[in-house]
Design an enzyme around this catalytic site. Structure first.
Site, PDB file in Angstrom:
ATOM      1  N   SER A   1      76.800  36.737  96.205  1.00  0.00           N
ATOM      2  CA  SER A   1      76.796  38.111  95.713  1.00  0.00           C
ATOM      3  C   SER A   1      76.555  38.819  96.443  1.00  0.00           C
ATOM      4  O   SER A   1      76.570  39.269  98.070  1.00  0.00           O
ATOM      5  CB  SER A   1      77.096  38.163  94.551  1.00  0.00           C
ATOM      6  OG  SER A   1      78.083  39.980  94.303  1.00  0.00           O
TER       7      SER A   1
ATOM      8  N   ASP B   1      79.840  39.036  98.469  1.00  0.00           N
ATOM      9  CA  ASP B   1      81.265  37.978  98.135  1.00  0.00           C
ATOM     10  C   ASP B   1      82.957  38.242  97.490  1.00  0.00           C
ATOM     11  O   ASP B   1      83.602  37.597  96.667  1.00  0.00           O
ATOM     12  CB  ASP B   1      80.457  36.728  97.140  1.00  0.00           C
ATOM     13  CG  ASP B   1      80.433  37.693  95.720  1.00  0.00           C
ATOM     14  OD1 ASP B   1      80.685  38.414  95.763  1.00  0.00           O
ATOM     15  OD2 ASP B   1      80.059  36.881  94.861  1.00  0.00           O
TER      16      ASP B   1
ATOM     17  N   GLU C   1      84.511  47.170  86.005  1.00  0.00           N
ATOM     18  CA  GLU C   1      82.955  47.808  85.563  1.00  0.00           C
ATOM     19  C   GLU C   1      82.663  48.830  86.092  1.00  0.00           C
ATOM     20  O   GLU C   1      83.349  48.739  87.514  1.00  0.00           O
ATOM     21  CB  GLU C   1      81.528  46.580  85.822  1.00  0.00           C
ATOM     22  CG  GLU C   1      81.051  45.375  85.134  1.00  0.00           C
ATOM     23  CD  GLU C   1      80.577  44.480  85.501  1.00  0.00           C
ATOM     24  OE1 GLU C   1      79.731  44.570  84.181  1.00  0.00           O
ATOM     25  OE2 GLU C   1      80.425  44.114  86.165  1.00  0.00           O
ATOM     26  N   ALA C   2      81.461  49.585  86.429  1.00  0.00           N
ATOM     27  CA  ALA C   2      81.865  51.204  87.180  1.00  0.00           C
ATOM     28  C   ALA C   2      81.406  50.572  88.665  1.00  0.00           C
ATOM     29  O   ALA C   2      81.791  51.625  89.915  1.00  0.00           O
ATOM     30  CB  ALA C   2      80.751  51.964  86.951  1.00  0.00           C
TER      31      ALA C   2
ATOM     32  N   PRO D   1      67.936  45.645  78.933  1.00  0.00           N
ATOM     33  CA  PRO D   1      66.938  44.753  80.751  1.00  0.00           C
ATOM     34  C   PRO D   1      68.007  44.067  81.275  1.00  0.00           C
ATOM     35  O   PRO D   1      69.071  44.011  80.657  1.00  0.00           O
ATOM     36  CB  PRO D   1      66.388  43.973  79.576  1.00  0.00           C
ATOM     37  CG  PRO D   1      66.703  43.712  78.150  1.00  0.00           C
ATOM     38  CD  PRO D   1      68.082  45.132  77.736  1.00  0.00           C
TER      39      PRO D   1
ATOM     40  N   THR E   1      69.824  40.622  85.737  1.00  0.00           N
ATOM     41  CA  THR E   1      69.319  39.989  86.913  1.00  0.00           C
ATOM     42  C   THR E   1      68.835  40.468  87.810  1.00  0.00           C
ATOM     43  O   THR E   1      68.510  39.450  88.682  1.00  0.00           O
ATOM     44  CB  THR E   1      71.318  40.210  88.373  1.00  0.00           C
ATOM     45  OG1 THR E   1      71.107  41.357  88.025  1.00  0.00           O
ATOM     46  CG2 THR E   1      72.374  39.813  87.545  1.00  0.00           C
TER      47      THR E   1
ATOM     48  N   ARG F   1      66.525  48.952  82.877  1.00  0.00           N
ATOM     49  CA  ARG F   1      67.940  50.120  83.740  1.00  0.00           C
ATOM     50  C   ARG F   1      67.688  51.112  82.947  1.00  0.00           C
ATOM     51  O   ARG F   1      67.976  50.854  81.611  1.00  0.00           O
ATOM     52  CB  ARG F   1      69.232  49.309  83.977  1.00  0.00           C
ATOM     53  CG  ARG F   1      69.332  48.279  85.235  1.00  0.00           C
ATOM     54  CD  ARG F   1      70.406  47.678  85.176  1.00  0.00           C
ATOM     55  NE  ARG F   1      70.716  47.005  86.410  1.00  0.00           N
ATOM     56  CZ  ARG F   1      70.346  45.927  87.290  1.00  0.00           C
ATOM     57  NH1 ARG F   1      69.861  47.675  87.883  1.00  0.00           N
ATOM     58  NH2 ARG F   1      70.531  46.060  87.515  1.00  0.00           N
TER      59      ARG F   1
HETATM   60  C1  LIG Z   1      74.265  48.136  86.125  1.00  0.00           C
HETATM   61  C2  LIG Z   1      75.078  46.819  87.221  1.00  0.00           C
HETATM   62  O1  LIG Z   1      75.648  47.088  87.937  1.00  0.00           O
HETATM   63  N1  LIG Z   1      74.820  45.735  86.392  1.00  0.00           N
HETATM   64  C3  LIG Z   1      75.678  44.982  86.919  1.00  0.00           C
HETATM   65  C4  LIG Z   1      74.506  44.101  87.311  1.00  0.00           C
HETATM   66  O2  LIG Z   1      73.419  42.950  86.110  1.00  0.00           O
HETATM   67  P1  LIG Z   1      72.444  43.956  85.356  1.00  0.00           P
HETATM   68  O3  LIG Z   1      72.225  42.476  84.088  1.00  0.00           O
HETATM   69  O4  LIG Z   1      72.674  45.253  84.742  1.00  0.00           O
HETATM   70  O5  LIG Z   1      71.178  43.934  86.364  1.00  0.00           O
HETATM   71  O6  LIG Z   1      74.973  42.182  87.655  1.00  0.00           O
HETATM   72  C5  LIG Z   1      75.994  42.091  86.595  1.00  0.00           C
HETATM   73  C6  LIG Z   1      76.704  40.831  88.145  1.00  0.00           C
HETATM   74  O7  LIG Z   1      76.843  40.843  89.033  1.00  0.00           O
HETATM   75  C7  LIG Z   1      76.766  42.843  86.670  1.00  0.00           C
HETATM   76  O8  LIG Z   1      77.706  42.219  86.324  1.00  0.00           O
HETATM   77  C8  LIG Z   1      76.622  44.114  86.731  1.00  0.00           C
HETATM   78  O9  LIG Z   1      77.599  45.565  86.555  1.00  0.00           O
HETATM   79 MG   LIG Z   2      79.826  39.725  93.827  1.00  0.00          MG
END
Ligand SMILES: CC(=O)N[C@H]1[C@@H](OP(=O)(O)O)O[C@H](CO)[C@@H](O)[C@@H]1O
Ligand SMILES: [Mg+2]
Length: 543
Positions: free
Chosen positions: A64, A283, A375-376, A502, A505, A510
């Site tokens: 991605s 992606d 998602e934002a 937490p 990914t 955060r």
């Molecule tokens: C704040 C933020 O944008 N977090 C992203 C990011 O996840 P985190 O768990 O925050 O690392 O990657 C995800 C997968 O792409 C997406 O679904 C999510 O919205």
């Molecule tokens: Mg993607």
């Protein structure tokens, strides 16, 4: 299951001893060099899942929006959805097993899930354009998936280069007996373009010729696939592609993730005041829009505003048709407070908040007749229950006059959405169609509400698992004292909201904060970061 053959073949894709990777929010993701054994094993797992469900399973090789040297893989379940949670656990176990334990782990999955080994298995593959400095990454890794599939006797079809949502679409098509569409790139292009052209041909051409939009494709697969599809819908929209992969590096200073997190235009995009521009991620499953005004100021239109445009439009259509269907919008805690307020108070749709990660939003959205989720960061789509789809398509044929027109518009909008997954190309066409039909400029769309100033920060801690949350991640449960500290800090500012979680990914925590001014949002985010650093074992530089 010929375990001896599996073990022998596995040695060609040997797992580095001690390497433990987890199937996270978006599958496995790490440096491409560490993924060969994971790919082989996900080929094995896809065969077992296919045998268990009696359906085609998808495997997508992509990382991605991650940097170019990374790669990743995720499995796609029968209806084009993300892999079921119990199988995510199997994926992690299988990926972590040392070579000698592989037969035992495979046998355990077969037993636990009551997999009928006599069933046939069919797996479809897609991959993005990733290359490393010395060799193709996605292409080689998808060969390892195929190796896993074939050693377990599975059949496969390799689609080669696809966007992630295109692969989700293929899986859904194949398992719905053609009801959803034709499982080919041509089928995808035709289904979406036909709906788009039907929608936009009603718009009277106001003398300014074809509509056009500028698209930053993050130097990824989106560029190839958008170029391939553009001729299908060219009579309704012309696209000008930037960052098409011929010059720059994948996701480097461009793409939806960069634009959203940096709140600035991507490299290489030529923006004229008031022109509609958008960015895909690597992606092509996320999209954000933006423009610059006459004074040269940049304006971001994120997933929240996309959800607002879409849900207000759907609501208006239902009103015109005279159908009261149950429509809901699903967001995460990262949704801007202004968007939630606008949706609830002005659009008057119920809004729900789930944990971060599209699988949570998708799941919640399935509870409604019409569920819109975003998602934002721009990942989202709209889902229509089967009963709604059948009903609207019937009304589109039966009703006359304005009601009939609205029903036909809704029927085409249903076809234009990729209901298997968030899809940048499909979402872009939906947005372009709605703006054209409503005669809205990008500035008018942006002006629906004003985003609350906000700030996202990251803090490194020894072990991010010390932070646990509740209430769709909006409240911290542990470590002790953290939520009290955040709540006290919020009291200092107007319209303030802040939370921490937490990441799923990255190895970080955060922090999100919003308030009535950018200064307040910045300083609240900074103070909350410090509280996390102090109470949750921060490492490195103090925030
Ligand atoms: C704040 C933020 O944008 N977090 C992203 C990011 O996840 P985190 O768990 O925050 O690392 O990657 C995800 C997968 O792409 C997406 O679904 C999510 O919205
Ligand atoms: Mg993607």
């Amino acid at each position: 299951m010929d375990l001896e053959a599996v073990c022998k073949r596995s040695l060609v894709h040997a797992k580095p001893q001690g390497l433990i990777l987890q199937y996270g929010t978006a599958g496995f993701r790490t440096d491409a060099q560490h993924l060969d054994h994971i790919m082989f094993r996900m080929g094995l797992l896809a065969v077992l899942r296919s045998k268990q469900t009696g359906s085609t399973i998808g495997v997508m090789v992509t990382a991605s929006h991650n940097p170019e040297e990374d790669n990743g893989v995720k499995l796609v379940d029968p209806l084009g959805e993300m892999l079921a949670p119990s199988w995510e656990e199997h994926a992690t176990c299988l990926a972590s097993a040392e070579e000698q334990d592989l037969p035992r782990v495979l046998a355990a999955i077969v037993e636990k899930e009551a997999v009928d080994l006599l069933q046939t298995a069919f797996v479809v593959l897609g991959r993005d354009t990733r290359v490393t400095a010395f060799r193709p990454s996605s292409e080689k890794l998808s060969q390892s998936v195929i190796d896993g599939v074939t050693v377990l006797g599975g059949q496969f079809h390799d689609y080669g280069l696809l966007t992630t949502p295109q692969l989700h679409y293929m899986v859904y098509c194949r398992n719905s007996g053609g009801r959803y569409g034709l499982a080919t790139v041509e089928g995808y292009c035709q289904k979406l373009s036909k709906a788009f052209i039907e929608l936009t041909k009603q718009v009277s051409c106001s003398g300014d010729g074809t509509r056009s939009v500028k698209v930053d494709c993050a130097n990824g697969i989106g560029a190839l696939k958008l170029k391939e599809m553009a001729p299908y819908f060219s009579q309704g929209l012309s696209v000008q592609i930037f960052n098409d992969g011929t010059g720059g590096r994948l996701n480097h200073l461009c793409g939806a993730d960069f634009v959203k997190s940096q709140q600035k235009p991507p490299r290489g995009m030529e923006m004229e005041p008031g022109e509609r521009c958008c960015s895909f991620d690597g992606d092509a499953d996320r999209i954000v829009y933006y423009y610059c005004d006459a004074a040269g100021h940049f304006h971001l239109i994120d997933g929240d505003k996309i959800a607002t445009l879409i849900s207000s439009f759907l609501k208006e259509l239902l009103l015109e048709i005279g159908e009261s269907l149950n429509i809901g919008v699903v967001q995460t805690a990262y949704a801007n407070g202004s968007s939630t307020r606008y949706l609830e108070e002005v659009v008057k749709v119920p809004v729900y908040c789930t944990k971060t990660g599209v699988k949570h939003l998708h799941h919640k959205a399935q509870e409604f007749d019409i569920g819109v989720y975003f998602e934002a960061n721009g990942h989202g789509t709209a889902l229509f229950s089967e009963a709604v789809e059948v009903k609207i398509k019937r009304l589109a044929q039966e009703l006359e006059g304005e009601k009939g027109k609205a029903a036909r518009t809704l029927a085409n909008i249903i076809d234009l959405f990729n209901q298997a997954a968030g899809d940048a190309i499909s979402d872009m066409l939906v947005i372009e169609a709605i703006l054209a039909l409503k005669g809205l400029t990008v500035q008018q769309w942006d002006a629906l509400y004003v985003d609350l100033p906000n700030r996202q920060l990251k803090v490194k801690v020894v072990d991010r698992r010390v932070i646990s949350t509740t209430d769709a991640e909006r409240q911290a449960v542990t470590p002790p004292g953290l939520q009290e500290a955040i709540s006290d800090l919020m009291k200092k500012y107007k319209l303030a909201r802040a939370f921490v979680r937490p990441s799923g990914t990255e190895d970080i925590v955060r922090i999100y904060a919003e308030a009535n001014s950018q200064e307040s949002a910045d300083s609240l985010a900074c103070e909350v970061s410090l509280a996390v650093f102090q109470l949750a074992g921060g490492i490195g530089e103090r925030p």
